[in-house]
Scaffold this motif. Sequence first.
Motif, PDB file in Angstrom:
ATOM      1  N   THR A  81      14.595   7.444  50.142  1.00 28.70           N
ATOM      2  CA  THR A  81      13.322   7.168  49.468  1.00 28.70           C
ATOM      3  C   THR A  81      13.385   7.803  48.084  1.00 28.70           C
ATOM      4  O   THR A  81      12.806   8.870  47.856  1.00 28.70           O
ATOM      5  N   ASP A 130      12.028   7.576  45.346  1.00 28.51           N
ATOM      6  CA  ASP A 130      10.827   7.928  44.574  1.00 28.51           C
ATOM      7  C   ASP A 130      10.181   9.209  45.074  1.00 28.51           C
ATOM      8  O   ASP A 130       9.217   9.697  44.493  1.00 28.51           O
ATOM      9  N   ASN A 131      10.704   9.726  46.147  1.00 27.95           N
ATOM     10  CA  ASN A 131      10.042  10.823  46.844  1.00 27.95           C
ATOM     11  C   ASN A 131      10.575  12.186  46.398  1.00 27.95           C
ATOM     12  O   ASN A 131      11.096  12.951  47.185  1.00 27.95           O
ATOM     13  N   PRO A 150      17.958  12.248  43.392  1.00 23.62           N
ATOM     14  CA  PRO A 150      16.808  12.108  44.302  1.00 23.62           C
ATOM     15  C   PRO A 150      16.895  13.159  45.406  1.00 23.62           C
ATOM     16  O   PRO A 150      17.982  13.416  45.937  1.00 23.62           O
TER      17      PRO A 150
END
Length: 562
Positions: free
Chosen positions: A61, A63-64, A56
């Motif tokens: 976050t 999903d970002n 990530p």
Amino acid sequence: MNSLLKKFTTVAAFLTAVTRHVQATPDFEWTKLEPSESLNWSPCYSGLECARFQVPLDYSTPDNGVAAIALVKYASTAPKSQYLGPILINPGGPGSSGVEVVLQVGSAFATILGAQFDLIGFDPRGVSYSTPQISNFRTDAERSLWSAASPPTELSLNASDTVIQDKWARAQLLGTLAKERDVTENLLLHVTTDNVARDMLRITEAFGFAKLQYWGFSYGTVLGATFATMFPDKVGRIILDGVMDADEWFAANLTSSMVDADKSLQTFFDGCAAAGPEACAFYAPTAADIAANLTALTNALKENPIPVITNVSYGIFDFSQLRTFIFVATYTPYQRFQPLAQGLAQLAAGDAGPLYAFLGDTPPFECPNTTAPAFHPNSVEANIAIMCGDGTPVTDSVSQIRNFYAQEARLTSFADSSVSRRVSCSGWKVHREGRFMGPVGAANTSFPLLVIGNTADPVTPLSHARRTASAFPGAVLLTQDSPGHTSQAAQSLCTIQHIGQYFQNGTLPEAGTLCPVDQELFPKPSASTAVRRSIQDSELLEAGRQIAEAVRPVLLRTMGAQ
Ligand SMILES: *[C@@H]1O[C@H](CO)[C@@H](O)[C@H](O)[C@H]1NC(C)=O
Ligand SMILES: *[C@@H]1O[C@H](CO)[C@@H](O)[C@H](O)[C@H]1NC(C)=O
Ligand SMILES: *[C@@H]1O[C@H](CO)[C@@H](O)[C@H](O)[C@H]1NC(C)=O
Ligand SMILES: *[C@@H]1O[C@H](CO)[C@@H](O)[C@H](O)[C@H]1NC(C)=O
Ligand SMILES: *[C@@H]1O[C@H](CO)[C@@H](O)[C@H](O)[C@H]1NC(C)=O
Ligand SMILES: *[C@@H]1O[C@H](CO)[C@@H](O)[C@H](O)[C@H]1NC(C)=O
Ligand SMILES: *[C@@H]1O[C@H](CO)[C@@H](O)[C@H](O)[C@H]1NC(C)=O
């Protein structure tokens, strides 16, 4: 040749060995590898395997957005039953490519560390083959124009009265450009050292191991100390080699990092005077004479820079370039002091060509003929983004930088080089809230760290190694009695054997261990003085020499002196 002679060889015989040349496997391209959260290895460069490992971009976050970390594996050749897992390598910078280092000298690492390990070069997020890549410029032409106007060799803040304000203004401009051009990915917020530490844990776990095995050089020690602070129970083996004080790093104030630089240069003067004119071309009867001659030669260049035309390029050899060359020579004195002396003697005789070429004689930039985006090395851009993004924001004015310089100049004659880092960060505008900023240290770690410092390292003084070791219970400081930056800058069987034992067997050196080196700064041209060693010892020393060549300061790479 009789068998006794076959069993022995001289170090000198190895000094001419050429660094292994690595070629990409036909059709291999990083962009064709599909990023994955597991390790999918593909053949890439002569016998090595590559993968792109997905993480990530923003761990808070997930999903970002994602990043793909470029990995290269110099695989273990030991039987499965003896396999001991991956060792991750970071060559420093920040911004240096770990992939390139393992491509060039993976076999040298294997010689020192043993065949039981997979040796892993990785490009930290944002760097080199990892994507997205840190990039402040839209085209290679734009990048080239920027660096022509602001060449990395223009390092000395003492070259003229206007260098500081020029550099300061350009840092403001670059900082603004970088921020404005980062809107789509928000990459710059997330390239900080704490996230690289998180990536290293993920990579380790993807190998099926719970604890990190790691050898970090220079800035790589900030990364290693950060890891050991964030994940003290995930420490398998960690070597911090050529230690930067992480707390000074995160304070964006490396004031004391160069306190041993003059000690390293002093070994040039002392070594040259002791070696005599046959081994040292810039010889004079005393160390003080040599120092005075060097100062006179350097200052003369300020008044009279020298135009140079080589077969490959052309340019001006000036005060800054000589200061730069002297400075980088103190990183690897056993390899560069003799050529430095040679170049200085030629310069004193009016020929600046050899020293000019040493700093990187690359052809002038040519616009590429295709519109396809070419891969570009980005160590300078990555260096600033990671260093300045890690640190506390610097908002110094020109006059504050002048004060900083004056203060630093009381500690080292190389302040004209070191303060550049502070200037670069004075324009940086991207800092993520909540990033790790130290202090480093732990109540305990799951395995003790091995910390290595040289007695005269120009950019990472022994005092920093001592302080860092004391922040981690059980950590042992190994001191190598040599000038140069990081242990491999000087070849020491004692150091190399301790490193091998630490990884293979978990054995730490005794507290207070001081390792001598097995090399001379100014070897005599006649081979008769070369020490006879076993083949195995010679191979270990040669492996160290190759690693020192590959683990270079970002600056030299940028200038193309490969
Ligand atoms: C940098 O650190 C030095 C030594 O700790 C200190 O004296 C100096 O005030 C600091 N400078 C800034 C600008 O923080
Ligand atoms: C270096 O110093 C010696 C002794 O002071 C002097 O005789 C010599 O001319 C100097 N050489 C150069 C190249 O400056
Ligand atoms: C700057 O260079 C001059 C010679 O041109 C030298 O005398 C002076 O000591 C240098 N200043 C610093 C701070 O290094
Ligand atoms: C430059 O080219 C000339 C003529 O081709 C050659 O003799 C010379 O050795 C070259 N110099 C270098 C430094 O390569
Ligand atoms: C571009 O094409 C020309 C002509 O084919 C060639 O000579 C030149 O080397 C090429 N330049 C680059 C950077 O590939
Ligand atoms: C530190 O951790 C190691 C390994 O888990 C353990 O053996 C040792 O007893 C611990 N030391 C302290 C002081 O807690
Ligand atoms: C391995 O480690 C053990 C315990 O630390 C030590 O007694 C032994 O001598 C080491 N073996 C080798 C080959 O270094």
